[in-house]
Motif scaffolding. Structure first.
Motif, PDB file in Angstrom:
ATOM      1  N   SER A  35      -0.045  -1.147 -18.042  1.00 27.14           N
ATOM      2  CA  SER A  35       0.661  -0.120 -17.287  1.00 27.14           C
ATOM      3  C   SER A  35      -0.106   0.225 -16.011  1.00 27.14           C
ATOM      4  O   SER A  35      -1.320   0.373 -16.033  1.00 27.14           O
ATOM      5  CB  SER A  35       0.797   1.119 -18.166  1.00 27.14           C
ATOM      6  N   GLY A  36       0.611   0.302 -14.897  1.00 26.73           N
ATOM      7  CA  GLY A  36      -0.023   0.670 -13.649  1.00 26.73           C
ATOM      8  C   GLY A  36      -0.641  -0.497 -12.903  1.00 26.73           C
ATOM      9  O   GLY A  36      -1.260  -0.313 -11.864  1.00 26.73           O
ATOM     10  N   SER A  37      -0.468  -1.719 -13.404  1.00 30.25           N
ATOM     11  CA  SER A  37      -1.096  -2.848 -12.728  1.00 30.25           C
ATOM     12  C   SER A  37      -0.279  -3.334 -11.539  1.00 30.25           C
ATOM     13  O   SER A  37      -0.708  -4.218 -10.814  1.00 30.25           O
ATOM     14  CB  SER A  37      -1.318  -3.984 -13.716  1.00 30.25           C
ATOM     15  N   GLY A  38       0.910  -2.754 -11.343  1.00 25.32           N
ATOM     16  CA  GLY A  38       1.681  -3.091 -10.151  1.00 25.32           C
ATOM     17  C   GLY A  38       2.843  -4.034 -10.392  1.00 25.32           C
ATOM     18  O   GLY A  38       3.431  -4.540  -9.444  1.00 25.32           O
ATOM     19  N   LYS A  39       3.198  -4.243 -11.643  1.00 26.65           N
ATOM     20  CA  LYS A  39       4.273  -5.197 -11.945  1.00 26.65           C
ATOM     21  C   LYS A  39       5.615  -4.753 -11.373  1.00 26.65           C
ATOM     22  O   LYS A  39       6.314  -5.533 -10.734  1.00 26.65           O
ATOM     23  CB  LYS A  39       4.410  -5.365 -13.473  1.00 26.65           C
ATOM     24  N   SER A  40       5.938  -3.486 -11.633  1.00 26.93           N
ATOM     25  CA  SER A  40       7.241  -3.005 -11.143  1.00 26.93           C
ATOM     26  C   SER A  40       7.283  -3.037  -9.624  1.00 26.93           C
ATOM     27  O   SER A  40       8.298  -3.400  -9.025  1.00 26.93           O
ATOM     28  CB  SER A  40       7.501  -1.573 -11.613  1.00 26.93           C
ATOM     29  N   THR A  41       6.194  -2.633  -9.031  1.00 27.09           N
ATOM     30  CA  THR A  41       6.131  -2.653  -7.577  1.00 27.09           C
ATOM     31  C   THR A  41       6.340  -4.077  -7.080  1.00 27.09           C
ATOM     32  O   THR A  41       7.113  -4.320  -6.142  1.00 27.09           O
ATOM     33  CB  THR A  41       4.773  -2.117  -7.104  1.00 27.09           C
ATOM     34  N   LEU A  42       5.687  -5.042  -7.724  1.00 28.92           N
ATOM     35  CA  LEU A  42       5.813  -6.434  -7.311  1.00 28.92           C
ATOM     36  C   LEU A  42       7.260  -6.897  -7.366  1.00 28.92           C
ATOM     37  O   LEU A  42       7.792  -7.451  -6.405  1.00 28.92           O
ATOM     38  CB  LEU A  42       4.928  -7.305  -8.215  1.00 28.92           C
ATOM     39  N   VAL A  90       0.867  -1.178   0.000  1.00 26.12           N
ATOM     40  CA  VAL A  90       0.000   0.000   0.000  1.00 26.12           C
ATOM     41  C   VAL A  90       0.900   1.222   0.000  1.00 26.12           C
ATOM     42  O   VAL A  90       1.832   1.318   0.807  1.00 26.12           O
ATOM     43  CB  VAL A  90      -0.885   0.029   1.259  1.00 26.12           C
ATOM     44  N   PHE A  91       0.665   2.140  -0.913  1.00 27.38           N
ATOM     45  CA  PHE A  91       1.380   3.417  -0.909  1.00 27.38           C
ATOM     46  C   PHE A  91       0.523   4.453  -0.222  1.00 27.38           C
ATOM     47  O   PHE A  91      -0.671   4.531  -0.484  1.00 27.38           O
ATOM     48  CB  PHE A  91       1.660   3.902  -2.328  1.00 27.38           C
ATOM     49  N   GLY A  92       1.139   5.251   0.628  1.00 28.10           N
ATOM     50  CA  GLY A  92       0.390   6.372   1.199  1.00 28.10           C
ATOM     51  C   GLY A  92       0.336   6.316   2.708  1.00 28.10           C
ATOM     52  O   GLY A  92       0.848   5.380   3.330  1.00 28.10           O
ATOM     53  N   ALA A 121     -13.293   1.206  -4.259  1.00 28.36           N
ATOM     54  CA  ALA A 121     -12.735   1.469  -5.580  1.00 28.36           C
ATOM     55  C   ALA A 121     -11.529   2.386  -5.412  1.00 28.36           C
ATOM     56  O   ALA A 121     -11.417   3.111  -4.431  1.00 28.36           O
ATOM     57  CB  ALA A 121     -13.783   2.129  -6.474  1.00 28.36           C
ATOM     58  N   ARG A 122     -10.637   2.306  -6.394  1.00 34.45           N
ATOM     59  CA  ARG A 122      -9.364   3.015  -6.324  1.00 34.45           C
ATOM     60  C   ARG A 122      -9.527   4.498  -5.977  1.00 34.45           C
ATOM     61  O   ARG A 122      -8.891   5.006  -5.051  1.00 34.45           O
ATOM     62  CB  ARG A 122      -8.703   2.856  -7.694  1.00 34.45           C
ATOM     63  N   ASP A 123     -10.421   5.183  -6.712  1.00 32.94           N
ATOM     64  CA  ASP A 123     -10.578   6.626  -6.498  1.00 32.94           C
ATOM     65  C   ASP A 123     -11.135   6.934  -5.122  1.00 32.94           C
ATOM     66  O   ASP A 123     -10.706   7.867  -4.453  1.00 32.94           O
ATOM     67  CB  ASP A 123     -11.502   7.226  -7.560  1.00 32.94           C
TER      68      ASP A 123
HETATM   69  N1  LIG Z   1       6.361   5.354  -4.773  1.00 33.70           N
HETATM   70  C1  LIG Z   1       5.055   5.332  -5.090  1.00 33.70           C
HETATM   71  N2  LIG Z   1       4.172   6.097  -4.412  1.00 33.70           N
HETATM   72  C2  LIG Z   1       2.857   6.081  -4.723  1.00 33.70           C
HETATM   73  N3  LIG Z   1       2.313   5.333  -5.681  1.00 33.70           N
HETATM   74  C3  LIG Z   1       3.131   4.542  -6.403  1.00 33.70           C
HETATM   75  C4  LIG Z   1       4.539   4.509  -6.146  1.00 33.70           C
HETATM   76  N4  LIG Z   1       5.102   3.655  -7.028  1.00 33.70           N
HETATM   77  C5  LIG Z   1       4.089   3.181  -7.778  1.00 33.70           C
HETATM   78  N5  LIG Z   1       2.901   3.697  -7.408  1.00 33.70           N
HETATM   79  C6  LIG Z   1       1.598   3.416  -7.988  1.00 33.70           C
HETATM   80  O1  LIG Z   1       1.397   2.040  -7.949  1.00 33.70           O
HETATM   81  C7  LIG Z   1       0.752   1.587  -9.122  1.00 33.70           C
HETATM   82  C8  LIG Z   1       1.537   0.487  -9.737  1.00 33.70           C
HETATM   83  O2  LIG Z   1       2.726   1.025 -10.272  1.00 33.70           O
HETATM   84  P1  LIG Z   1       3.807   0.123 -11.014  1.00 33.70           P
HETATM   85  O3  LIG Z   1       4.943   1.025 -11.377  1.00 33.70           O
HETATM   86  O4  LIG Z   1       4.123  -1.050 -10.183  1.00 33.70           O
HETATM   87  O5  LIG Z   1       3.028  -0.301 -12.328  1.00 33.70           O
HETATM   88  P2  LIG Z   1       3.582  -1.113 -13.571  1.00 33.70           P
HETATM   89  O6  LIG Z   1       2.668  -2.240 -13.753  1.00 33.70           O
HETATM   90  O7  LIG Z   1       5.005  -1.400 -13.426  1.00 33.70           O
HETATM   91  O8  LIG Z   1       3.350  -0.086 -14.747  1.00 33.70           O
HETATM   92  P3  LIG Z   1       4.281   0.217 -16.015  1.00 33.70           P
HETATM   93  O9  LIG Z   1       3.931  -0.777 -17.050  1.00 33.70           O
HETATM   94  O10 LIG Z   1       3.822   1.598 -16.401  1.00 33.70           O
HETATM   95  O11 LIG Z   1       5.691   0.175 -15.566  1.00 33.70           O
HETATM   96  C9  LIG Z   1       0.611   2.796 -10.030  1.00 33.70           C
HETATM   97  O12 LIG Z   1      -0.707   3.252  -9.980  1.00 33.70           O
HETATM   98  C10 LIG Z   1       1.549   3.817  -9.438  1.00 33.70           C
HETATM   99  O13 LIG Z   1       1.010   5.090  -9.597  1.00 33.70           O
END
Ligand SMILES: Nc1ncnc2c1ncn2[C@@H]1O[C@H](COP(=O)(O)OP(=O)(O)OP(=O)(O)O)[C@@H](O)[C@H]1O
Ligand SMILES: [Mg+2]
Lengths: 645, 371
Positions: B92-99, B42-44, B59-61
């Motif tokens: 994009s934005g589905s959370g892959k990089s975060t994962l 969770v971010f925030g 929901a997200r919003d």
């Molecule tokens: N440091 C952060 N603080 C707040 N929100 C974040 C942070 N990093 C990522 N997010 C949010 O988390 C969600 C997932 O981001 P992430 O970068 O993991 O997506 P992604 O699947 O890798 O997308 P992409 O294909 O664009 O790289 C996004 O909505 C992003 O705005």
């Protein structure tokens, strides 16, 4: 607020309604002034009790200074470092110093820079100012070394820790708007006057850019590089040393350059607290109204500034880790270092053979005093009446009336008007700060002097903004004009504030007006630059769209470019005010009077110390007030744009 | 068009060879190399207050409005088995990089477990974590993450340098890696002197220099143009064959996922919406989101006979050609054309079904028509 919305309900459009309210308020203030002028004024009182108590404090500190260990340690330490640099310079002798600047020039920028810097240093000797120049250099070096030792680590921490940056930034902001003079009074209280105090004031003045720009450089390192290094298991220290520092090196070089330029500009001003050097030469000449002598010393300061600026600027490039790429290059560089070192050693040994290596040979002196004074005499005989009538007209039409109004109005009315203006321009918080500042000025017993200084500052600022704005617009719209202006602006911004007094005093002899002219010349360049940048950064697509819609170039300017660069214009106004204030105070040296004069008198005479300290404080309060009023609307000017960008 | 120049056919061959070489997942024994269990991020401001409350279902919003926070990863679990190429896919934005960053704690997870060979990485202290990053994981980034002030050689040697290896040893290894990724002769260049594809090869070499157990790729080829991307995919496949590393590969490109993946999970809004082998995703999309993704995939190139076979009927002719159930549909095309009998599908020597010729033709035609 209700007053503003009520007429709107009755059919007036809200903008007109608001204008009406403003008009009514202005009219009310005018009527109040006409009725009450001359009542509840606060005429200057030399015997104001606060001044005496501050003198008492000073006497107490003087007596106990040596028993307060921290102060004497700092004083001794800084003084020791200045002494060290003086000794090194003396040991090198003038041949060694010339060789050393040449060697640094060759290493950082090649033979051309080497020749330029050596010629510059030799010119200082030729002007007969070698000893003063070396005094100034030694004080500056000591201050810079300490400023960097403190500033760079703090900058690194600030670049890596958001929390630390959040604490430090506001402090730096305040330090940045403080006029140079304001640092001096409290420091003389703590450390008494002299070289050490001069170096301490200088280093305090020069630390902010070191911190700011270092932090900026660290923060500008790409996140991707840092993250990659972390993902491979780097420790925090490894990330710093192997990734962040090397990549920020170029920016830190710029920070060093800025620190040196700030230090030079301050170190000549510290002449007023008894530091020897080029600043003292200028000061003495100004006191004797010997323009030729002042010009000569001022020229030496400018030369020193240019030499240091060029050297450190190229040093920054040289530090860029990608500058020295190939191995072949490496071998050549090693040779160059050896040759440079050899030259310095040889020159120093040579100096040993001279009767007095620390003094530039008398035989080759070249004095500009007589010719410059002749020129000045010629100007005064031919244009004297002209300049005098400009000066008088200016005083009668602008300066006297404004001073008159500000000093003869009831003090609470002035404060009330300022509060209202601050509220309108920057909101409640700025209004509260402005009110507090003015009330404190009242309590300091310097209301009348404060209002006189304020009058000068307001007029100088208005002129700065008008002239700087026009030139900035021209520069933004005409590339040719900009090309001509650019090098002049660059040169203007490397010059220490002090130097600007000299041409002004040459033309107008000491007076309030002279100080205003100096302030104009000093503050206009950054304003031009900020206005130019502001207009030029209006997105090209918008300009294109407006042009396609058939705007004339005047319409384009007034309806598109200026409104869109509003923020930049406000930043320019803010910067202009800060610089004008700094200069109007320095202008006390050429007749500005009021607060600036009180400060300087405080350094010179013991019994005026209290008033001087209070005046220094009052200047800071006025500075904070003006900064807050303009800053709330405009945002903080960035040092980078204003100074060099 | 001949089979060798037709890109679809090439793709098919690649995919087949991958599928054939694929190890069997887990098999119910042993520990997975990487186990992710109920992971949350969770971010925030509400990071540590949110999980376990009903708010997580907002929901997200609405969640952002109410708590100023967002859930980037919600309750994600999966296993990666030794030697596997595990693909995480999503928009994009589905959370892959975060994962993928949570796996090595470049981003600190909020809740859940990340097990490397059964040990919870989240319990590691700073020093242990650094050790893990230095020796057992390595990562390849979308924007390369090279150090611009270092030569290629020093970039590749960097991970060895920071773990204190001798200069000679680390340069030797770095040179080997540079050669392995085909950059011989560029060791003394600086990153900005190389093309994007070459820069990413440097990134690969650096990741390989560590000799890690698990390689993590965060959209490593997204910044490259399509031809180079294909080249680099081949490179990864070759390296996987040669060094046999376990890989976690993030992408938003389905073709890439299908080419490389032994196992694919599809993410949406931080949740796993489907997890399975490539042909499972294509053959049986779990919902409309996945179905949308896989709609344009030439199915005959991905699906096996298992996906089109039917039970044996009493009156089927049982002397048609025989194929294992794992055969890609396209591969049986020849046999299907040459016979008029149904193909027999066998598994472990047992007949488990038959496929009518027209099913095969329809699968292929369907793929082509939509492509
Ligand atoms: N440091 C952060 N603080 C707040 N929100 C974040 C942070 N990093 C990522 N997010 C949010 O988390 C969600 C997932 O981001 P992430 O970068 O993991 O997506 P992604 O699947 O890798 O997308 P992409 O294909 O664009 O790289 C996004 O909505 C992003 O705005
Ligand atoms: Mg991503």
């Amino acid at each position: 607020m209700t007053a503003i919305t009520a007429p709107a309900a009755s059919g007036l459009d809200p903008r007109t309604a608001r204008r009406l309210v403003y008009l009514a308020m202005a009219a009310a203030a005018a009527v109040l002034y006409l009725v009450l002028a001359g009542q509840s004024t606060l005429p200057h009182d030399e015997e104001y009790p606060l001044f005496g108590s501050l003198n008492g404090v000073k006497a107490w500190v003087d007596e106990h200074r040596n028993s307060i260990l921290v102060f004497s340690l700092i004083r001794e330490g800084v003084g020791g470092l200045v002494g060290f640099f003086e000794n090194v310079i003396a040991a090198l002798g003038w041949p060694g110093v010339l060789a050393a600047t040449g060697a640094l020039g060759a290493i950082f920028g090649g033979w051309r820079l080497a020749v330029m810097t050596m010629l510059g240093m030799a010119a200082i000797g030729l002007l007969g100012l070698w000893t003063s120049g070396m005094d100034t250099l030694a004080q500056m070096l000591a201050a810079v070394v300490i400023a960097l030792l403190i500033g760079i680590p703090l900058g690194i921490i600030g670049g890596r820790s958001k929390r630390f940056a959040a604490v430090v930034t506001p402090i730096l902001d305040v330090m940045q708007i403080m006029p140079t003079f304001a640092y001096l009074a409290p420091l003389t209280l703590l450390f008494s006057i002299g070289v050490s105090t001069a170096a301490i004031a200088t280093l305090i003045y020069a630390i902010p850019p070191a911190i700011r720009i270092t932090a900026l450089g660290i923060r500008a390192v790409p996140d991707a590089s840092v993250e990659a290094a972390q993902s491979l298991g780097s420790t925090r220290w490894q990330v710093l040393r192997k990734v962040q520092l090397p990549l920020a090196r170029r920016t830190i070089g710029i920070g060093v350059n800025q620190t040196i330029m700030m230090a030079l500009s301050m170190v000549v001003i510290t002449a007023v607290i008894g530091a020897p050097g080029l600043g003292a030469d200028v000061l003495r000449a100004l006191q004797q109204v010997n323009v030729g002598l002042a010009f000569q010393a001022g020229l030496a300061i400018v030369i020193l500034a240019i030499v240091l600026d060029r050297l450190t600027d190229r040093a920054g490039e040289w530090m860029d880790p990608r500058f020295r790429k190939t191995d072949a290059n490496k071998a050549r560089r090693r040779l160059l270092y050896l040759a440079a070192l050899g030259t310095v050693v040889a020159a120093t040994l040579l100096a040993r053979g001279l009767p007095d290596p620390a003094e530039f040979p008398e035989a080759v002196k070249l004095s500009l005093v007589a010719p410059v004074n002749d020129v000045i005499k010629w100007i005064t005989t031919n244009f004297g009446e002209g300049t005098a009538s400009i000066k008088d007209a200016f005083s009668v039409v602008l300066l006297n009336p404004l001073e008159g109004v500000l000093t003869s109005a009831p003090w609470w009315l002035v404060i009330g008007v300022v509060l209202a203006l601050a509220w309108l321009i920057s909101g409640v918080r700025a209004s509260v700060v402005a009110g507090v500042c003015l009330v404190l000025v009242v309590l300091l017993g310097l209301w009348e002097h404060g209002m006189q200084t304020l009058a000068s500052v307001l007029i100088a600022t208005a002129l700065t903004l008008i002239l700087g704005g026009i030139l900035g617009i021209l520069s933004a719209r005409h590339d040719r004009f900009r090309t001509i202006l650019r090098p002049i602006l660059d040169a203007a911004q490397t010059m220490p504030a002090f130097v600007y007094l000299i041409p002004a005093v040459a033309l107008f002899s000491p007076s309030r007006f002279t100080a205003i002219v100096a302030a104009l010349v000093y503050a206009i360049p950054p304003v031009i630059r900020l206005v130019d940048v502001g207009i030029r950064t209006v997105p090209a697509t918008i300009v294109e769209a407006a042009t396609a819609a058939g705007s004339t170039s005047r319409q384009l300017l007034w309806k598109v470019q200026l409104p869109l660069s509003r923020r930049a214009l406000l930043v320019a106004a803010n910067q202009g005010i800060v610089m004008v204030l700094a200069m109007v105070v320095v202008g006390a040296l050429v007749g500005a009077g009021a607060l600036g004069y009180d400060v300087i008198a405080g350094f010179a005479q013991g019994e005026d110390f209290g008033k001087g300290l209070a005046a220094g404080t009052a200047i800071v309060l006025l500075g904070i007030m003006l900064d807050r009023i303009t800053q709330g609307a405009g945002g903080r000017p960035s040092t980078e744009v204003a100074r060099g960008g | 068009m001949t089979a060798t120049t037709d890109p679809a056919a090439v793709a098919a061959t690649d995919t087949e060879s991958r599928l054939d070489a694929r190890p069997r997942r887990g098999g119910g024994t042993g520990t997975p190399t990487l186990g992710v269990n109920h992971l949350w991020k969770v971010f925030g401001p509400a990071e540590h207050k949110l999980i376990g409350t009903p708010d997580v279902d907002l929901a997200r919003d609405e969640l952002r409005r109410k708590t100023g926070s967002m859930i980037a990863i919600r309750d994600v679990s999966f296993q990666v088995w030794p030697g596997e190429v595990f693909v995480v896919m999503g928009l994009s934005g589905s959370g892959k990089s975060t994962l993928v960053r949570c796996i090595t704690r470049l981003i600190e997870p909020t809740a859940g477990e990340v097990l490397l060979d059964g040990d919870d990485i989240r319990k590691a202290n700073a020093e242990k974590l650094r050790e893990l990053r230095r020796r057992r994981f390595s990562m390849v980034f979308q924007h390369f993450g090279l150090l611009p002030h270092r030569r290629v050689l020093d970039n590749v040697a960097y991970p060895l340098e920071i773990r204190g290896e001798e200069k000679a040893a680390r340069y030797k290894r770095a040179h080997e890696m540079i050669e392995l990724v085909g950059l011989k002769g560029h060791a003394d260049s600086y990153p900005d002197q190389l093309s994007g594809g070459m820069q990413q090869r440097v990134g690969l070499a650096r990741a390989l220099a560590v000799d890690p157990e698990v390689m993590l790729f965060d959209e490593p080829f997204s910044a490259l143009d399509p031809l180079i991307r294909r080249d680099m995919q081949n490179e990864v496949m070759r390296l996987h064959r040669e060094v046999g590393k376990t890989m976690v590969f993030i992408t938003h490109d389905l073709a890439e996922a299908l080419r490389l993946g032994d196992h694919i999970v599809i993410m949406r809004d931080g949740k796993v919406v489907q997890s399975g082998r490539p042909e499972e995703l294509v053959g049986a999309p779990a919902d409309d989101y996945v179905a949308d993704f896989v709609r344009d995939v030439p199915k005959a190139n991905v699906l096996t006979l298992r996906w089109v076979m039917r039970p044996v009927m009493p009156d089927d002719a049982l002397d048609g050609p025989e194929f294992p159930a794992t055969t890609i549909i396209r591969r049986s095309l020849h046999a299907a054309i040459e016979t008029d009998k149904p193909l027999r599908v066998v598994e472990d020597g047992r007949l488990i079904g038959v496929v009518d010729r027209w099913h095969i033709l329809a699968a292929i035609a369907g793929g082509e028509r939509e492509a």
